[in-house]
Write a protein that holds these residues in place. Structure first.
Motif, PDB file in Angstrom:
ATOM      1  N   GLU A 106    -109.507  -8.039-100.551  1.00  0.00           N
ATOM      2  CA  GLU A 106    -110.194  -7.306-101.613  1.00  0.00           C
ATOM      3  C   GLU A 106    -109.381  -6.117-102.126  1.00  0.00           C
ATOM      4  OE1 GLU A 106    -114.868  -7.829-100.386  1.00  0.00           O
ATOM      5  OE2 GLU A 106    -113.640  -6.463 -99.166  1.00  0.00           O
ATOM      6  N   MET A 107    -108.331  -5.776-101.408  1.00  0.00           N
ATOM      7  CA  MET A 107    -107.552  -4.579-101.712  1.00  0.00           C
ATOM      8  C   MET A 107    -106.165  -4.968-102.240  1.00  0.00           C
ATOM      9  SD  MET A 107    -108.190  -1.255-101.383  1.00  0.00           S
ATOM     10  CE  MET A 107    -109.266  -1.027 -99.964  1.00  0.00           C
ATOM     11  N   SER A 108    -105.748  -4.281-103.291  1.00  0.00           N
ATOM     12  CA  SER A 108    -104.404  -4.508-103.822  1.00  0.00           C
ATOM     13  C   SER A 108    -103.374  -3.861-102.914  1.00  0.00           C
ATOM     14  CB  SER A 108    -104.292  -3.887-105.217  1.00  0.00           C
ATOM     15  OG  SER A 108    -104.315  -2.465-105.117  1.00  0.00           O
ATOM     16  N   GLU A 109    -102.129  -4.256-103.079  1.00  0.00           N
ATOM     17  CA  GLU A 109    -101.066  -3.566-102.367  1.00  0.00           C
ATOM     18  C   GLU A 109    -100.932  -2.146-102.913  1.00  0.00           C
ATOM     19  OE1 GLU A 109     -97.385  -5.448-101.719  1.00  0.00           O
ATOM     20  OE2 GLU A 109     -98.240  -7.399-101.204  1.00  0.00           O
ATOM     21  N   PRO A 110    -100.717  -1.170-102.056  1.00  0.00           N
ATOM     22  CA  PRO A 110    -100.705   0.227-102.499  1.00  0.00           C
ATOM     23  C   PRO A 110     -99.389   0.633-103.141  1.00  0.00           C
ATOM     24  CG  PRO A 110    -100.325   0.108-100.138  1.00  0.00           C
ATOM     25  CD  PRO A 110    -100.581  -1.302-100.590  1.00  0.00           C
ATOM     26  N   ILE A 111     -99.473   1.623-104.026  1.00  0.00           N
ATOM     27  CA  ILE A 111     -98.264   2.230-104.596  1.00  0.00           C
ATOM     28  C   ILE A 111     -98.068   3.654-104.085  1.00  0.00           C
ATOM     29  CG2 ILE A 111     -98.400   0.821-106.673  1.00  0.00           C
ATOM     30  CD1 ILE A 111     -99.485   3.294-108.131  1.00  0.00           C
ATOM     31  N   GLY A 112     -99.042   4.166-103.333  1.00  0.00           N
ATOM     32  CA  GLY A 112     -98.954   5.534-102.827  1.00  0.00           C
ATOM     33  C   GLY A 112     -99.896   6.453-103.588  1.00  0.00           C
ATOM     34  N   ARG A 113    -100.564   7.315-102.855  1.00  0.00           N
ATOM     35  CA  ARG A 113    -101.543   8.178-103.508  1.00  0.00           C
ATOM     36  C   ARG A 113    -100.882   9.303-104.295  1.00  0.00           C
ATOM     37  NH1 ARG A 113    -104.404  11.254 -98.400  1.00  0.00           N
ATOM     38  NH2 ARG A 113    -102.540  12.276 -97.525  1.00  0.00           N
ATOM     39  N   ASP A 114    -101.614   9.763-105.288  1.00  0.00           N
ATOM     40  CA  ASP A 114    -101.210  10.912-106.115  1.00  0.00           C
ATOM     41  C   ASP A 114     -99.896  10.697-106.858  1.00  0.00           C
ATOM     42  OD1 ASP A 114    -103.509  12.321-105.340  1.00  0.00           O
ATOM     43  OD2 ASP A 114    -102.522  13.066-103.529  1.00  0.00           O
ATOM     44  N   SER A 145    -106.172  10.188-106.959  1.00  0.00           N
ATOM     45  CA  SER A 145    -105.911   8.760-107.099  1.00  0.00           C
ATOM     46  C   SER A 145    -105.259   8.227-105.833  1.00  0.00           C
ATOM     47  CB  SER A 145    -104.998   8.514-108.307  1.00  0.00           C
ATOM     48  OG  SER A 145    -104.665   7.149-108.405  1.00  0.00           O
ATOM     49  N   SER A 146    -105.838   7.162-105.264  1.00  0.00           N
ATOM     50  CA  SER A 146    -105.342   6.616-103.993  1.00  0.00           C
ATOM     51  C   SER A 146    -104.134   5.707-104.178  1.00  0.00           C
ATOM     52  CB  SER A 146    -106.453   5.844-103.293  1.00  0.00           C
ATOM     53  OG  SER A 146    -106.698   4.619-103.972  1.00  0.00           O
ATOM     54  N   GLY A 147    -103.932   5.190-105.379  1.00  0.00           N
ATOM     55  CA  GLY A 147    -102.876   4.204-105.586  1.00  0.00           C
ATOM     56  C   GLY A 147    -103.286   2.805-105.161  1.00  0.00           C
ATOM     57  N   LEU A 148    -104.600   2.611-104.946  1.00  0.00           N
ATOM     58  CA  LEU A 148    -105.127   1.313-104.535  1.00  0.00           C
ATOM     59  C   LEU A 148    -106.081   0.773-105.605  1.00  0.00           C
ATOM     60  CD1 LEU A 148    -106.017   2.312-100.875  1.00  0.00           C
ATOM     61  CD2 LEU A 148    -104.295   0.591-101.465  1.00  0.00           C
ATOM     62  N   MET A 149    -106.284  -0.531-105.556  1.00  0.00           N
ATOM     63  CA  MET A 149    -107.309  -1.189-106.365  1.00  0.00           C
ATOM     64  C   MET A 149    -108.201  -1.962-105.406  1.00  0.00           C
ATOM     65  SD  MET A 149    -106.644  -0.634-109.707  1.00  0.00           S
ATOM     66  CE  MET A 149    -107.225  -2.031-110.663  1.00  0.00           C
ATOM     67  N   PHE A 150    -109.512  -1.842-105.604  1.00  0.00           N
ATOM     68  CA  PHE A 150    -110.474  -2.556-104.778  1.00  0.00           C
ATOM     69  C   PHE A 150    -111.326  -3.431-105.687  1.00  0.00           C
ATOM     70  CE2 PHE A 150    -114.794  -2.642-102.787  1.00  0.00           C
ATOM     71  CZ  PHE A 150    -114.468  -3.406-101.678  1.00  0.00           C
ATOM     72  N   GLU A 151    -111.234  -4.739-105.487  1.00  0.00           N
ATOM     73  CA  GLU A 151    -111.945  -5.701-106.330  1.00  0.00           C
ATOM     74  C   GLU A 151    -111.646  -5.457-107.800  1.00  0.00           C
ATOM     75  OE1 GLU A 151    -116.030  -5.306-105.089  1.00  0.00           O
ATOM     76  OE2 GLU A 151    -115.777  -6.815-103.518  1.00  0.00           O
ATOM     77  N   GLY A 152    -110.409  -5.111-108.100  1.00  0.00           N
ATOM     78  CA  GLY A 152    -109.966  -4.926-109.477  1.00  0.00           C
ATOM     79  C   GLY A 152    -110.288  -3.577-110.073  1.00  0.00           C
ATOM     80  N   LYS A 153    -110.815  -2.644-109.277  1.00  0.00           N
ATOM     81  CA  LYS A 153    -111.184  -1.321-109.779  1.00  0.00           C
ATOM     82  C   LYS A 153    -110.350  -0.244-109.092  1.00  0.00           C
ATOM     83  CE  LYS A 153    -115.409  -2.288-108.653  1.00  0.00           C
ATOM     84  NZ  LYS A 153    -116.866  -2.258-108.422  1.00  0.00           N
ATOM     85  N   PRO A 154    -109.962   0.803-109.832  1.00  0.00           N
ATOM     86  CA  PRO A 154    -109.183   1.875-109.220  1.00  0.00           C
ATOM     87  C   PRO A 154    -109.966   2.547-108.087  1.00  0.00           C
ATOM     88  CG  PRO A 154    -109.146   2.057-111.614  1.00  0.00           C
ATOM     89  CD  PRO A 154    -110.166   1.020-111.284  1.00  0.00           C
ATOM     90  N   VAL A 155    -109.250   2.903-107.054  1.00  0.00           N
ATOM     91  CA  VAL A 155    -109.857   3.578-105.899  1.00  0.00           C
ATOM     92  C   VAL A 155    -109.469   5.055-105.920  1.00  0.00           C
ATOM     93  CG1 VAL A 155    -109.978   3.693-103.379  1.00  0.00           C
ATOM     94  CG2 VAL A 155    -109.813   1.459-104.530  1.00  0.00           C
ATOM     95  N   LEU A 156    -110.467   5.913-105.799  1.00  0.00           N
ATOM     96  CA  LEU A 156    -110.252   7.351-105.680  1.00  0.00           C
ATOM     97  C   LEU A 156    -110.491   7.747-104.230  1.00  0.00           C
ATOM     98  CD1 LEU A 156    -111.000   6.736-108.705  1.00  0.00           C
ATOM     99  CD2 LEU A 156    -111.816   9.091-108.839  1.00  0.00           C
ATOM    100  N   TYR A 157    -109.966   8.892-103.837  1.00  0.00           N
ATOM    101  CA  TYR A 157    -110.247   9.398-102.489  1.00  0.00           C
ATOM    102  C   TYR A 157    -110.600  10.873-102.599  1.00  0.00           C
ATOM    103  CZ  TYR A 157    -105.859  12.007-102.184  1.00  0.00           C
ATOM    104  OH  TYR A 157    -104.853  12.915-102.392  1.00  0.00           O
ATOM    105  N   ASP A 158    -111.488  11.336-101.722  1.00  0.00           N
ATOM    106  CA  ASP A 158    -111.804  12.751-101.732  1.00  0.00           C
ATOM    107  C   ASP A 158    -110.888  13.483-100.758  1.00  0.00           C
ATOM    108  OD1 ASP A 158    -113.347  13.447 -99.043  1.00  0.00           O
ATOM    109  OD2 ASP A 158    -114.192  11.538 -99.740  1.00  0.00           O
TER     110      ASP A 158
END
Length: 297
Positions: free
Chosen positions: A124-132, A221-234
């Motif tokens: 469900e998770m895309s490969e990451p590009i790195g946060r921020d 910005s987390s640099g991730l996509m979850f189910e095709g949607k951008p993932v944010l992190y607090d």
């Protein structure tokens, strides 16, 4: 005295006058000649006119492109490029904890988001590009009702214009396209402005109430996509959040199940339209020095 009356003979046709048939032939010959002259003279004028008009249109388009791409000078909005490569594997499970690579930082090395086993599946998770990589704005730089950058923004440039807490606000789409997230405070109330570059609608900019359990939280910005949607992190707990329509919802981490309610969604309008109808607007122009660290929560 006899009177002698002679009947005049019928007039004869002059050998120098054309016959009716010859007159018609001559008439059409003259028409053809006139038409040829019009074509020979007029066609180049028409062609030349089209060429000149085309060049004029091209010049106008070039001038507009120059205006639209003029250097405005929004401060501190550009991505933070990292040459670090994600480790292999970037997703791993240890006991009941999921580790997802979050990036690499000088002096600290690789970082990891943590979630509980069962919060999500790797597929469900895309490969990451790195946060921020796209750096959220935490300390907005503002011009109110005028200023150097206010004057330099092209009139046709898009802005997300809206009223928040009785304040007319404008967020340039160029800025949002670089930072994706703005952690803002308007009249002592925290908001999160988020541009989803993959949102297939006329309202790609979303505004959320950034208060949770009585205190402010900020997100990046987390640099991730979850189910095709951008993932944010607090920043406080590094919980992971996605836009679920009604609001931002945490799907992993300490805040799993918590929600930041949606305030509104807006589309882009032309800057000159918004400026003319809101001459005292609060305009985001960039970020203050990023060395200040994260805002308190």
């Amino acid at each position: 005295m006899d009177q002698h009356i002679e009947r005049s003979a019928a007039p004869s046709t002059s050998p120098f006058l054309p016959s009716p048939m010859e007159s018609r032939t001559w008439f059409w010959a003259r028409c053809s000649l006139a038409a040829a002259v019009v074509v020979l003279v007029g066609l180049p004028l028409v062609v030349t006119g089209k060429i000149v008009w085309g060049e004029w249109e091209a010049l106008r388009e070039e001038e507009q492109r120059a205006v639209d791409t003029a250097v405005v000078g929004y401060p501190n909005i550009y991505p933070r490029v990292s040459k670090a490569s994600k480790p292999d594997p970037w997703f791993r499970v240890e006991g009941d904890t999921i580790f997802v690579w979050s990036g690499w930082k000088q002096g600290e090395g690789h970082g990891w988001f943590r979630a509980h086993l069962g919060d999500f599946e790797r597929r469900e998770m895309s490969e990451p590009i790195g946060r921020d990589i796209s750096q959220a704005i935490d300390y907005p730089m503002i011009e109110n009702g005028g200023g150097p950058i206010w004057e330099r923004i092209p009139g046709g440039a898009g802005v997300a214009g809206l009223a928040l807490g009785g304040c007319s606000c404008a967020y340039p789409m160029t800025v949002l396209g670089k930072v994706l997230i703005v952690n803002d405070v308007i009249e002592e109330r925290p908001y999160l402005i988020h541009l989803d570059p993959f949102h297939q609608s006329e309202t790609p900019v979303s505004i959320f109430d950034a208060r949770l359990e009585g205190h402010r939280i900020t997100l990046g910005s987390s640099g991730l996509m979850f189910e095709g949607k951008p993932v944010l992190y607090d920043r406080g707990t590094e919980s992971l959040w996605t836009d679920e329509g009604r609001g931002l919802v945490a799907f992993a981490g300490k805040y799993k199940g918590k929600e930041l309610p949606l305030v509104t969604r807006v589309s882009a309008v032309a800057w000159d339209d918004w400026r003319d109808s809101h001459p005292g607007a609060r305009l985001l122009i960039g970020s203050v020095d990023r060395k200040q660290g994260m805002p308190p929560e």
